[in-house]
Design an enzyme around this catalytic site. Structure first.
Site, mmCIF file in Angstrom:
data_model
loop_
_atom_site.group_PDB
_atom_site.id
_atom_site.type_symbol
_atom_site.label_atom_id
_atom_site.label_comp_id
_atom_site.label_asym_id
_atom_site.label_seq_id
_atom_site.Cartn_x
_atom_site.Cartn_y
_atom_site.Cartn_z
ATOM 1 N N HIS A 55 0.832 -1.219 0.000
ATOM 2 C CA HIS A 55 0.000 0.000 0.000
ATOM 3 C C HIS A 55 0.862 1.262 0.000
ATOM 4 O O HIS A 55 0.513 2.264 0.637
ATOM 5 C CB HIS A 55 -0.950 0.018 1.202
ATOM 6 C CG HIS A 55 -1.974 -1.078 1.169
ATOM 7 N ND1 HIS A 55 -3.158 -0.960 0.487
ATOM 8 C CD2 HIS A 55 -1.980 -2.314 1.718
ATOM 9 C CE1 HIS A 55 -3.858 -2.086 0.626
ATOM 10 N NE2 HIS A 55 -3.162 -2.920 1.349
ATOM 11 N N ASN A 97 -10.218 -2.841 2.473
ATOM 12 C CA ASN A 97 -9.940 -2.768 1.038
ATOM 13 C C ASN A 97 -11.233 -2.470 0.288
ATOM 14 O O ASN A 97 -12.301 -2.369 0.891
ATOM 15 C CB ASN A 97 -9.378 -4.111 0.550
ATOM 16 C CG ASN A 97 -7.914 -4.320 0.933
ATOM 17 O OD1 ASN A 97 -7.142 -3.370 0.982
ATOM 18 N ND2 ASN A 97 -7.542 -5.549 1.193
ATOM 19 N N TYR A 118 0.580 -3.983 11.789
ATOM 20 C CA TYR A 118 0.415 -2.585 11.371
ATOM 21 C C TYR A 118 1.093 -1.623 12.341
ATOM 22 O O TYR A 118 1.844 -0.741 11.932
ATOM 23 C CB TYR A 118 -1.068 -2.248 11.183
ATOM 24 C CG TYR A 118 -1.574 -2.714 9.846
ATOM 25 C CD1 TYR A 118 -1.551 -4.060 9.505
ATOM 26 C CD2 TYR A 118 -2.044 -1.818 8.898
ATOM 27 C CE1 TYR A 118 -1.977 -4.506 8.272
ATOM 28 C CE2 TYR A 118 -2.483 -2.257 7.649
ATOM 29 C CZ TYR A 118 -2.448 -3.590 7.348
ATOM 30 O OH TYR A 118 -2.865 -4.032 6.123
#
Ligand code: NDP
Length: 502
Positions: free
Chosen positions: A55, A128, A338
């Site tokens: 990303h 997404n 993350y």
């Protein structure tokens, strides 16, 4: 006197000459005492932070979420508490595989990451534009992403690696089918749905838990490009989605979505015909219908791309009271990965940056570390437990215990998964014209891939529907691209191995 702001050093001193470096006479070398020159060069050397491994190419804007139908029955989360309640959010879109300078109009899944600045802390829904994902276990994630990136020797993307991995991982079929359908190449970020993808939970003050899926349905309408149209766009504009988003938000015409949920009572999870925590599956609408909860509209561009979008740090670990996780293994893996990525890319105190900082009060006992720039009050209460009135745990924020069975066979994904049934339902929804476009898209993406890998993948398509395999085979026969356009397939090492998962 002029009313222009004065130029200063980073230490705040007025600076007299920003055009000429300082030298020892007209022919002399530059002086080391010219610290402003040295600082300018040194700053430029440090203008980049590591790009996201996935990303990397993204765009974002701020927006407002307005509740149209409260969820107070299901959750104590204040963001859903009453009709009319407004919450500011940041939404970052992205492509998955390309690097920071990749063109926007490429066929790829789009990231749809939302940070809601709620009254009780930040809630990040990091999803997404697709309701499912390629794999269901985080153990496979680094390998999967490697197949989407560059080959270590050729430094080029490898169709062989992609199809080798996918054909050895039949759980990817659902997402692969969406990727090569029309929805795999949206005309800008406003013309696609967003999905939380994972199953999360909602819990209320009575201690009842519900499983939940989040859906953002485009109000600007679905719009997609064919491969040829996408290539024509890239030839003249590599930033087509960024431009479209920025211009629309700037003109007060930012995209909007109808935010919906699917709700599943906690103990239904033991009974559904599919594992509801498997991110390669959807919950059929017929069983769990969409319930509208609000409207999300983008209304403000960031003032500074790097400060507010490149440094924006989303993590599924950011939940608020009334919203919880689920046993979805991919979600569990992302809860760690993350936040870890942000600590690496940005630094220990990344959540203190203005774009990441909650609008609500933050009280932690985290201590020093790079870029600690706020000074907590209450000097004696710098550890916990303490006797000096320091911040104290909030017992009412404790989520209820899980009541589902914990049946390993059901929830561990190792047995009884049907990787084909839901793909079959989708394949039939696509209709004849979109199916034809999808066959062509798949055939184009398979050029140069060794035949044994193509055959293995055709075997999976056939299990979905014989017409799926036949359609791709026919498109492959028609495709007029040069053989071996994938350099990796020429490698001597590229031979089938007996252990292929079939
Ligand atoms: P429904 O007929 O109720 O819903 C079909 C769904 O498919 C709609 O959400 C529609 O999105 C979506 N859709 C249409 N074209 C595409 C495409 N090219 N790529 C991805 N999604 C598309 O069916 P079910 O709920 O019974 O599900 C049947 C199949 O639909 C599933 O197996 C799954 O593949 C797909 N799907 C299901 C979703 C769900 O949450 N149940 C979500 C998205 C897809 P829209 O309404 O925006 O047009």
């Amino acid at each position: 006197m002029t009313d222009r702001p004065m130029l200063t050093t980073t230490a705040g001193a007025p600076w007299p000459d920003n055009q000429n470096s300082e030298s020892a006479g007209a022919r002399g070398p530059v002086l080391i005492q010219d610290y402003q020159l040295i600082e300018k060069l040194a700053h430029q050397n440090r203008e980049r932070i590591p790009e996201r491994v996935v990303h990397a190419k993204g765009s974002g804007a701020y927006g407002t979420f307005t509740v149209t139908n409260d969820l107070a029955k299901y959750t104590r989360a204040k963001i859903f508490g009453e009709v009319g309640k407004k919450t500011e959010f940041l939404l970052r879109f992205s492509t998955v595989a390309g690097e920071r300078g990749a063109a926007d109009a490429e066929r790829d899944v789009r990231g749809f990451a939302v940070k809601f600045y709620t009254d009780e802390g930040n809630w990040d829904l990091v999803g997404n534009n697709t309701p499912v994902f390629f794999i269901r276990d985080p153990m496979k994630f680094p390998d999967f992403i490697r197949t989407q990136k560059r080959h270590p020797r050729s430094n080029m993307r490898s169709a062989t690696a992609m199809w080798d991995f996918w054909s050895n991982s039949p759980e990817s079929l659902h997402q692969v089918t969406i990727l090569f359908s029309d929805r795999g190449l949206p005309q800008g970020y406003g013309h696609m749905n967003g999905y939380g993808s994972h199953t999360y939970s909602l819990w209320n003050d009575a201690g009842e838990r519900y499983w939940v899926k989040f859906h953002f349905k485009t109000l600007d309408g679905h719009k997609y490009w064919t491969n040829d149209e996408g290539n024509a766009v890239i030839a003249v504009d590599r930033e087509s989605a960024q431009r479209d988003l920025f211009d629309k938000v700037e003109a007060g015409n930012g995209p909007s979505w109808r935010v919906c949920v699917q709700i599943m009572p906690e103990l239904d999870a033991d009974k559904t015909s599919y594992n509801p925590f498997d991110v390669t599956k959807v919950w059929p609408h017929g069983e769990y219908p969409l319930i509208e909860v609000g409207i999300a509209k983008l209304d403000r561009n960031p003032d500074h791309y790097f400060a507010e979008i490149e440094q924006a740090s989303f993590s599924p670990s950011n939940i608020v009271p009334g919203i919880g996780f689920s046993p979805d293994k991919m979600l569990q893996g992302r809860i760690f990965a993350y936040a870890d990525a942000h600590r690496y890319r940005i630094g220990t105190h990344y959540e203190a940056l203005p774009v990441n900082r909650p609008k609500s009060v933050v009280n932690t006992y985290h201590a020093d570390g790079s870029m600690r720039f706020d000074a907590p009050k209450g000097t004696d209460a710098y550890y916990e437990p303490n006797s000096f009135n320091g911040p104290f745990e909030v017992k009412s924020a404790q989520e209820p215990p899980l009541r589902i069975s914990g049946d390993a066979a059901r929830y561990d994904h190792r047995v009884g998964n049907d990787d084909y049934g839901q793909v079959r339902a989708l394949f039939r929804i696509l209709g004849a014209e979109q199916q034809q476009r999808m066959f062509g898209n798949i055939a184009a993406a398979m050029q140069g891939v060794p035949q044994f890998i193509v055959d293995r993948q055709l075997g999976h398509f056939a299990k979905v529907d014989p017409a799926y395999a036949a359609g791709v085979s026919a498109a492959l026969a028609k495709a007029a691209l040069p053989a071996n356009s994938d350099p990796v397939s020429a490698s001597d090492d590229m031979k089938p191995v007996a252990a292929a998962a079939e």
